[in-house]
Design a protein around this motif. Structure first.
Motif, PDB file in Angstrom:
ATOM      1  N   ASN A 126      -1.199 -12.506 -32.976  1.00 57.92           N
ATOM      2  CA  ASN A 126      -1.923 -11.965 -34.143  1.00 57.92           C
ATOM      3  C   ASN A 126      -3.361 -11.554 -33.844  1.00 57.92           C
ATOM      4  OD1 ASN A 126       0.305 -12.367 -35.943  1.00 57.92           O
ATOM      5  ND2 ASN A 126      -0.212 -14.545 -36.013  1.00 57.92           N
ATOM      6  N   ARG A 127      -3.644 -11.193 -32.613  1.00 57.56           N
ATOM      7  CA  ARG A 127      -4.969 -10.667 -32.316  1.00 57.56           C
ATOM      8  C   ARG A 127      -4.853  -9.519 -31.310  1.00 57.56           C
ATOM      9  NH1 ARG A 127      -9.511 -13.403 -29.236  1.00 57.56           N
ATOM     10  NH2 ARG A 127     -10.010 -11.180 -29.179  1.00 57.56           N
ATOM     11  N   LYS A 128      -5.842  -8.633 -31.364  1.00 55.00           N
ATOM     12  CA  LYS A 128      -5.849  -7.479 -30.477  1.00 55.00           C
ATOM     13  C   LYS A 128      -6.195  -7.919 -29.057  1.00 55.00           C
ATOM     14  CE  LYS A 128      -7.678  -3.770 -32.207  1.00 55.00           C
ATOM     15  NZ  LYS A 128      -8.682  -2.759 -32.632  1.00 55.00           N
ATOM     16  N   VAL A 129      -5.418  -7.419 -28.077  1.00 54.14           N
ATOM     17  CA  VAL A 129      -5.649  -7.775 -26.677  1.00 54.14           C
ATOM     18  C   VAL A 129      -5.644  -6.506 -25.832  1.00 54.14           C
ATOM     19  CG1 VAL A 129      -4.545 -10.033 -26.966  1.00 54.14           C
ATOM     20  CG2 VAL A 129      -3.186  -8.089 -26.166  1.00 54.14           C
ATOM     21  N   GLY A 130      -6.145  -6.637 -24.615  1.00 55.00           N
ATOM     22  CA  GLY A 130      -6.096  -5.544 -23.655  1.00 55.00           C
ATOM     23  C   GLY A 130      -4.912  -5.738 -22.730  1.00 55.00           C
ATOM     24  N   VAL A 131      -4.287  -4.641 -22.330  1.00 53.29           N
ATOM     25  CA  VAL A 131      -3.153  -4.704 -21.402  1.00 53.29           C
ATOM     26  C   VAL A 131      -3.451  -3.780 -20.224  1.00 53.29           C
ATOM     27  CG1 VAL A 131      -0.668  -4.487 -21.094  1.00 53.29           C
ATOM     28  CG2 VAL A 131      -1.595  -5.061 -23.356  1.00 53.29           C
ATOM     29  N   LEU A 132      -3.341  -4.322 -19.021  1.00 50.95           N
ATOM     30  CA  LEU A 132      -3.520  -3.552 -17.794  1.00 50.95           C
ATOM     31  C   LEU A 132      -2.150  -3.312 -17.181  1.00 50.95           C
ATOM     32  CD1 LEU A 132      -6.511  -5.604 -16.327  1.00 50.95           C
ATOM     33  CD2 LEU A 132      -6.591  -3.639 -17.878  1.00 50.95           C
ATOM     34  N   ILE A 133      -1.889  -2.085 -16.770  1.00 54.12           N
ATOM     35  CA  ILE A 133      -0.575  -1.737 -16.232  1.00 54.12           C
ATOM     36  C   ILE A 133      -0.692  -1.492 -14.738  1.00 54.12           C
ATOM     37  CG2 ILE A 133       1.328  -0.095 -16.282  1.00 54.12           C
ATOM     38  CD1 ILE A 133      -0.901  -0.480 -19.301  1.00 54.12           C
ATOM     39  N   TYR A 134       0.180  -2.154 -13.993  1.00 48.18           N
ATOM     40  CA  TYR A 134       0.224  -2.026 -12.537  1.00 48.18           C
ATOM     41  C   TYR A 134       1.627  -1.630 -12.085  1.00 48.18           C
ATOM     42  CZ  TYR A 134      -4.278  -4.472 -12.512  1.00 48.18           C
ATOM     43  OH  TYR A 134      -5.584  -4.823 -12.734  1.00 48.18           O
TER      44      TYR A 134
END
Length: 245
Positions: free
Chosen positions: A175-183
């Motif tokens: 329920n919170r905004k997060v960052g996602v890094l794609i590898y």
């Protein structure tokens, strides 16, 4: 991807003939190769120009009517095919809906972060929303998050170690905004979810397997990480260790 391969890959990419992983490789290459990116844009401009309204002329209504009278059998077959296609499409849509409902369950109360990231990972691959920013340059991806999150994700490129950065996106976890890094790792896609640890101490790597996907979780330097992929556990843990020197 080497530029020497672009001859057949770029055409297949423009025609939508590549698989998901290979398309992602091409997009990552285009982000770092101005020459290939320019060539692709030129082809796109040509295709758009060829679809201009001034190149197409609609046949007169009387000509269409005349041809239909000459081909009653084809018209009958077309109507039959059309009705059959409607039912086939409806059946396919129903089957797809059932598959999605069974494969992507609602988050039950008390579901773990690992379960949530697996569902989010699958959704990102199925809904064509893997990346909001496509770039192999960490100095492009990191500033993109500014103003979109109340924290700065530690963006790093590990191409030298066999885990090149492909881009990033915004998502939700617990329920919170997060960052996602794609590898990338060969043809495997890895989503690394990052959010503030909120008082949690640094931890060792923990691993879970959920619905065939491996999840490696850890906390370090005030951040909580969850890396998820169908990549084998050993290599996924190797990527996690790169974040925790």
């Amino acid at each position: 991807m080497d530029c020497t391969l672009h001859g057949h890959l770029l055409e297949a990419y423009l025609d939508g003939e590549l698989g998901f992983e290979r398309s992602l490789e091409v997009e990552a290459h285009l982000a770092s190769c101005p020459e290939c990116a320019s060539e692709v844009q030129s082809w796109k401009d040509i295709r758009m120009g060829m679809h201009g309204s001034d190149l197409y002329h609609r046949a007169p209504a009387h000509l269409e009517a005349k041809l239909r009278k000459l081909l009653p059998q084809a018209q009958t077959q077309r109507a039959s095919w059309f009705h059959g296609s409607i039912w086939a499409a409806a059946g396919a849509a129903f089957a797809t809906a059932v598959l999605l409902i069974s494969f992507l369950p609602m988050h039950p109360a008390g579901s773990s972060p690992a379960q949530e990231v697996v569902v989010s990972h699958i959704r990102s691959l199925m809904a064509d929303h893997l990346m909001d920013v496509v770039s192999t340059d960490q100095h492009t991806v990191k500033p993109w998050f500014e103003g979109k999150l109340d924290f700065a994700p530690p963006v790093q490129d590990f191409a030298a170690d066999g885990y090149p950065l492909a881009g990033g996106r915004l998502d939700y976890l617990e329920n919170r905004k997060v960052g996602v890094l794609i590898y990338h790792r060969a043809l495997h896609i890895i989503n690394v979810y990052v959010c503030p640890a909120e008082g949690k101490e640094g931890s060792t790597l923990s691993t879970q397997t959920i619905n065939g996907y491996n999840v490696v979780s850890w906390t370090k330097n005030g951040f909580e990480f969850h890396a998820v992929s169908d990549l084998n556990t050993a290599e996924l843990r190797d990527l996690a260790r790169l974040f925790t020197p």
